[in-house]
Design a protein around this motif. Structure first.
Motif, short mmCIF file in Angstrom:
data_model
loop_
_atom_site.label_atom_id
_atom_site.label_comp_id
_atom_site.label_asym_id
_atom_site.label_seq_id
_atom_site.Cartn_x
_atom_site.Cartn_y
_atom_site.Cartn_z
N GLY A 1 0.83 -1.20 0.00
CA GLY A 1 0.00 0.00 0.00
C GLY A 1 0.85 1.24 0.00
O GLY A 1 2.07 1.18 0.11
N ARG B 1 0.51 7.10 2.20
CA ARG B 1 -0.39 8.27 2.25
C ARG B 1 -1.85 7.88 2.12
O ARG B 1 -2.73 8.74 2.18
CB ARG B 1 -0.02 9.24 1.10
N SER C 1 10.83 2.94 8.54
CA SER C 1 11.99 3.69 8.09
C SER C 1 11.56 4.45 6.84
O SER C 1 11.68 3.93 5.72
CB SER C 1 13.12 2.69 7.78
N PRO C 2 11.01 5.65 7.02
CA PRO C 2 10.51 6.37 5.85
C PRO C 2 11.65 6.84 4.94
O PRO C 2 12.81 6.84 5.36
CB PRO C 2 9.78 7.57 6.46
N PRO C 3 11.33 7.22 3.71
CA PRO C 3 12.38 7.67 2.79
C PRO C 3 13.19 8.82 3.39
O PRO C 3 12.65 9.66 4.10
CB PRO C 3 11.59 8.17 1.58
N TYR D 1 14.35 5.80 -4.92
CA TYR D 1 14.18 4.40 -4.55
C TYR D 1 13.74 3.53 -5.74
O TYR D 1 13.95 2.33 -5.73
CB TYR D 1 13.19 4.26 -3.38
N GLN E 1 5.49 7.84 -7.72
CA GLN E 1 4.63 7.57 -6.56
C GLN E 1 5.40 7.59 -5.24
O GLN E 1 4.80 7.50 -4.17
CB GLN E 1 3.98 6.21 -6.70
C1 SAM Z 1 14.65 4.36 3.95
S1 SAM Z 1 13.89 3.17 2.87
C2 SAM Z 1 13.49 1.88 3.98
C3 SAM Z 1 13.77 0.53 3.40
C4 SAM Z 1 13.30 -0.64 4.26
N1 SAM Z 1 13.81 -0.53 5.60
C5 SAM Z 1 13.77 -1.95 3.63
O1 SAM Z 1 14.61 -2.62 4.17
O2 SAM Z 1 13.28 -2.27 2.55
C6 SAM Z 1 12.34 3.92 2.49
C7 SAM Z 1 11.38 3.04 1.70
O3 SAM Z 1 10.11 3.71 1.55
C8 SAM Z 1 9.53 3.31 0.33
N2 SAM Z 1 8.46 4.28 -0.05
C9 SAM Z 1 8.60 5.43 -0.76
N3 SAM Z 1 7.40 6.04 -0.89
C10 SAM Z 1 6.48 5.25 -0.26
C11 SAM Z 1 5.07 5.34 -0.08
N4 SAM Z 1 4.35 6.37 -0.56
N5 SAM Z 1 4.45 4.36 0.62
C12 SAM Z 1 5.17 3.33 1.13
N6 SAM Z 1 6.50 3.18 0.98
C13 SAM Z 1 7.15 4.14 0.28
C14 SAM Z 1 10.72 3.29 -0.62
O4 SAM Z 1 10.47 2.43 -1.70
C15 SAM Z 1 11.84 2.73 0.28
O5 SAM Z 1 11.92 1.34 0.13
#
Ligand code: SAM
Length: 264
Positions: free
Chosen positions: A78, A81, A96-98, A105, A129
């Protein structure tokens, strides 16, 4: 997908990552499409051997950690947001947000996406996205809601004399924080009263301006109705900024702080 199939997909991802390592650039999160002449051509034997080695390595990792199956786990996909969850149903969040460092990513996972059969169109769609994508999507949010630290930082970026500060960089930071604002609003909606949400965030600098992401997200959380935002800081010894000699132009010490932000 069965756990066995998921395991072998992971093996395949690992196999390809190892085999394409000679084409990795200096930035580990940016995969370029290679020119036809630079394509690697591993033999079937090399591929099979690496696949077996990767499977053995991952299996050993699972056994070493005394991994116990038998726990009922569901993985669902999902957008942070727009979470597919009912209000007040979640007892705890670890996330762990971006990072707000223009990591793409989508491009960072280009090898895995290629294995899954995604084309350039899918990649572009996915990149757009992502919260924190360096591509411009036109989302700017309402910065007035985000708190004093966000306002001061964004004003500082917009007024900065360096190239593209008032344009691209101001838009990038607004787009990132707009995505995080919507994500925190969703967290607040789905979490039970008093339940903790634990976030890992890193700060950084835009030129000489401190982008204190933990502080900004903490202020956003309070504005969105969380009662408390507790912060625990850990210095990061080596990060990409500290390896870049150009950052020295603005600061003599390029270190980062990783924070654990606990929202309730
Ligand atoms: C700092 S990384 C964390 C990675 C995670 N700890 C892992 O091991 O896969 C941030 C992650 O947030 C994801 N992301 C970016 N936008 C997102 C969104 N709108 N909803 C959910 N995840 C999102 C990215 O794809 C990325 O994998």
């Amino acid at each position: 997908m069965s756990t066995l199939a998921a395991f072998f997909y992971t093996v395949l991802f690992r196999t390809v990552r190892v085999l394409i390592a000679p084409r990795a650039g200096t930035n580990p999160t940016w995969w370029k499409q290679v020119a036809e002449a630079d394509r690697l051509d591993p033999s079937p034997e090399t591929i099979v051997n690496q696949f077996q080695a990767s499977a053995a390595e991952l299996a050993a990792g699972l056994h070493r950690d005394n991994y116990v199956g038998g726990v009922d786990v569901q993985a669902r996909l999902g957008d942070s947001r727009d979470l597919p969850l009912e209000a007040r149903t979640v007892g705890g969040v670890i996330t762990s947000p971006p990072y707000c460092t223009r990591i793409d990513y989508g491009v960072a996972t280009r090898p895995e996406l290629a294995i899954l059969g995604a084309g350039e169109r899918d990649l572009k769609e996915l990149r757009d996205q992502m919260v924190g994508t360096p591509t411009m999507t036109g989302k700017r949010g309402t910065a007035e809601q985000w708190g004093a630290t966000a306002t001061a930082f964004l004003d500082g970026v917009a007024a900065h004399a360096s190239k593209a500060s008032a344009g691209y960089y101001t838009n990038y930071f607004r787009q990132y924080y707009a995505g995080m604002w919507d994500s925190l609003a969703e967290l607040h909606r789905v979490m039970k009263e008093g339940a903790p949400a634990v976030l890992v965030v890193q700060d950084n600098y835009y030129k000489d301006l401190h982008n204190d992401t933990a502080k900004i997200l903490g202020e956003m959380a309070i504005a969105l109705g969380f009662d408390r935002a507790e912060r625990h800081d850990f210095p990061v010894i080596r990060n990409r900024a500290s390896m870049n000699p150009r950052t020295r132009q603005y600061r003599n010490k390029a270190s980062a702080v990783e924070s654990i932000l606990v929202l309730r």
